[in-house]
Design an enzyme around this catalytic site. Structure first.
Site, PDB file in Angstrom:
ATOM      1  N   LEU A  97      14.640  13.638   2.939  1.00 44.75           N
ATOM      2  CA  LEU A  97      15.481  15.092   3.520  1.00 44.75           C
ATOM      3  C   LEU A  97      17.189  14.492   2.650  1.00 44.75           C
ATOM      4  O   LEU A  97      17.261  15.989   1.996  1.00 44.75           O
ATOM      5  CB  LEU A  97      16.135  14.947   4.872  1.00 44.75           C
ATOM      6  CG  LEU A  97      16.969  15.178   5.508  1.00 44.75           C
ATOM      7  CD1 LEU A  97      17.024  16.865   5.840  1.00 44.75           C
ATOM      8  CD2 LEU A  97      17.202  14.267   7.152  1.00 44.75           C
ATOM      9  N   TYR A  98      16.997  13.391   2.279  1.00 43.03           N
ATOM     10  CA  TYR A  98      17.652  13.353   1.295  1.00 43.03           C
ATOM     11  C   TYR A  98      17.878  14.788  -0.326  1.00 43.03           C
ATOM     12  O   TYR A  98      18.510  15.306  -0.292  1.00 43.03           O
ATOM     13  CB  TYR A  98      17.991  11.874   0.410  1.00 43.03           C
ATOM     14  CG  TYR A  98      18.929  12.427  -0.603  1.00 43.03           C
ATOM     15  CD1 TYR A  98      19.768  12.557  -0.580  1.00 43.03           C
ATOM     16  CD2 TYR A  98      18.794  11.630  -2.366  1.00 43.03           C
ATOM     17  CE1 TYR A  98      21.301  11.763  -1.309  1.00 43.03           C
ATOM     18  CE2 TYR A  98      19.733  11.754  -2.929  1.00 43.03           C
ATOM     19  CZ  TYR A  98      20.532  11.880  -2.538  1.00 43.03           C
ATOM     20  OH  TYR A  98      21.503  11.512  -3.720  1.00 43.03           O
ATOM     21  N   ALA A  99      16.492  14.414  -0.950  1.00 43.85           N
ATOM     22  CA  ALA A  99      16.891  15.489  -1.782  1.00 43.85           C
ATOM     23  C   ALA A  99      16.073  17.276  -1.159  1.00 43.85           C
ATOM     24  O   ALA A  99      17.423  17.493  -1.660  1.00 43.85           O
ATOM     25  CB  ALA A  99      15.278  15.073  -2.458  1.00 43.85           C
TER      26      ALA A  99
END
Length: 336
Positions: A151-153
């Site tokens: 999700l960060y990416a």
């Protein structure tokens, strides 16, 4: 110039603000000082900035629209560097809403501030994590980033797309910088080098994922910061040679928009990274070998040819030199 820098209590943001102040720029810093990791370290970073002339600090959250509007209205920055984000790739699995609030909603508020206040150039942090399942290396800004693994990416990929839309619709020049595995003094305590150093000095085992066989473009903080500031000085323009029939994701034919990798071109295996750390500490590590973590990619390797050609800079600090500098700082800061 007057530069607004978000995330100035953070690892990269504090270093960027230092370099801007050193060259004579006026810096307005924003940070919410959240407790994701040791807040005292954040205060120590800020103290170094507050001790200098030309720095003003605002404690605010990017997700707070009114606070950010007030910062833009009050300080009227000429350029903006957005480095604030919820850190920690794996933290997102447990706290997805925090990531979206900071990395997406917060970034929208930054874009709106730039749009309504005539900002000359927005530079923002992206990440090598956007390359995700892409295994065509070295990673190039001209290649695919359609398959993020965390999700960060995904939030950082969203930032790149949002920036392009604002550059197109409102003429806000935007440059995105994909950072590769940043390390160095004043780093984050949740990152590998920090965790390894602490554990080795305490005689505790370190967790080595993928049995230490994956490679990373470990990039020393000074190399990252120099690239950020040089990119700030180079305002992107519309790429006249761009073709919609064969669209290049690194540039744009309809917007003043650019993407750059900032990473060391010489990837290093994790076991070698640990070996260098052992040499600097004068102690051997006890290693607990583990499989690759979910969401991690086996290898990263940065192609920085565009950064060299257009910005005139190439990261140069070796892991041997960089890790030694980190260890010297760690021993002094913690008195060990």
């Amino acid at each position: 110039m007057k530069v607004l820098v978000t995330g100035t209590a953070g690892f990269i943001g504090s270093h960027v603000a230092q370099l801007l102040l050193a060259r004579g720029d006026e810096v307005v810093g924003i940070d919410n000082l959240n407790d994701y990791y040791d807040v005292s370290l954040k205060h120590a970073r800020l103290a170094r900035l507050l001790a200098q002339g030309g720095y003003r600090h605002v404690q605010a959250d990017l997700a707070d629209r009114e606070s950010l509007d007030d910062v833009f209205s009050t300080y009227k920055p000429q350029r903006v560097i957005n480095l604030a984000a919820q850190a920690g790739v794996r933290y997102a699995a447990e706290n997805p809403h925090v990531y979206v609030a900071s990395n997406v909603t917060g970034f929208l508020h930054v874009l709106e501030g730039c749009r309504h206040h005539g900002v000359e150039h927005l530079v923002y942090a992206s990440t090598s994590s956007v390359y995700g399942a892409n295994t065509n290396m070295p990673f190039s800004e001209h290649g695919s980033t359609e398959h993020p693994l965390t999700l960060y990416a995904a939030t950082k990929k969203a930032n790149e797309m949002m920036a392009h839309s604002y550059a197109h619709l409102y003429g806000v020049p935007c440059t995105g910088l994909r950072f590769f595995t940043v390390y160095g003094p004043w780093g984050r305590p949740d990152m590998a080098l920090f965790l390894f150093t602490k554990a080795i000095l305490e005689g505790k085992p370190i967790r080595v994922f993928n049995h230490g066989r994956h490679k990373r473009s470990f990039t020393y903080i000074d190399d990252i910061v120099e690239g950020v500031v040089r990119a700030l000085d180079r305002v992107p323009t519309v790429d006249a040679g761009w073709s919609g029939a064969k669209p290049d994701p690194a540039t744009s034919g309809v917007a003043p928009y650019r993407l750059y990798n900032i990473g060391n071109e010489q990837p290093v295996e994790l076991l070698r990274y640990i070996e260098v750390l052992e040499q600097c500490l004068g102690r051997k590590a006890q290693m607990e070998m583990l499989p690759l973590q979910a969401g991690d990619v086996p290898d990263t390797e940065a192609d920085v040819s565009d950064l060299v050609a257009n910005v005139g800079y190439r990261p140069v600090v070796s892991v041997e030199e960089g890790v030694a500098r980190f260890v010297a700082w760690y021993r002094e800061y913690y008195g060990v």
